[in-house]
Scaffold this motif. Sequence first.
Motif: not given
Length: 408
Positions: A132-160
Amino acid sequence: MTHFAAIRLPHEILFGKGQRHALPRVASRLGTRALVCTDQRFARTAVFAEIVTALQAASIDVLIHDGVLPDVPRDTVAVCVNDARDFNPDMVIGIGGGSCLDMAKCAALLLSHGGNLQDYYGEFKVPAPTLPVIAVPTTAGTGSEVTPVAVVSDPDRTLKVGISSPYLIASTAICDPELTMSCPPGLTAVAGADALTHAIEAFTAARRGTDSSLAQDHVFIGKSALTDHFALLAIKLLGRSLEKACNDGADEDARSDVMMGALAAGCAFGTAGTAAAHAIQYPAGALTHTAHGLGVATLMPYVMSYNSSASAPELAEVGAALGLDQTGLGLQEMAEAAIEEVRRLFAAIGITPTLDALGLPADKIDWTAEQAFSIDRLIKNNPRPFDIEAMKRLVRAAYDGDLAASAI
């Protein structure tokens, strides 16, 4: 007439001034050992020290990983997981901006299922629930606290790249506007513009049908009655308070509106998805090394203009939610007024107006369009279809600052 709706959200969402103080009791229901993911800046604050002390006072052992970097570089997740494996946490708590929340989701995923992060890129690759993850945002923007997504940067790929799965939705989201009070104007602007873009793209997303397999086969399924409700709430709150929060960071009511707007936008796009503005930002952001929220906001008026022939009724509702006086205006005029208001608002808070000003090289316009066109999960969500030539025209218009040309 029958409604179609679908939405996926955390088990619990707590919102309001001081709600961070509920964290120890929420965490205690999940176990006694917590991995906490944050960044070095927030880890040095008195507020973070108080949060950790409160967790420990509730008999929760805490392991702090304060090495979260912007855009979550892939290999940093492995470092976090390797450090935490022997600790054997019962939960992961993400405290900070969107990258801290995404790190918490990725850490929970690998601690639960092993393997490499790249094994899970795409949709529905996560095989079962995670820690289980508890999400406590300190900025107001991404909405990641409620979404089914995690975005990462991969050095082997141009795009995130993204990992999309309902299993990544946090168990609990705790949104305390007091935690955003120290955000500087620039970060407030970029994060809030990101949230408004989420809301507009979710509300104007394609309506993709009512088939019972739709939500089982796709994480993002287009607009529906419930996502529309959250999107319009977000647009209303951000429209009335984002500029205020940027101008006066001590305005508690504005801060509360903006954080609630970001939360509501996340509730909307976490199921509806986003569309062309996000598709173009991925390659544009990779080339310009600019913040995601800045890129999508730069693009949003041009994408709205491109979509206006297919989404005039929805854009008119966007204008109403933004508080525009629509007396005597026809439908297309209301849509155009909404586009102009979004452009005005973004200009007022310092959003870069064109891809040229964002730093996109002129010789990369067609490459950017080709890359954006290939991101099918976003392009199929756009209300007006694309072919590659239409995408090239849109990117060129956003580069030149030609709003009229983007509607062609």
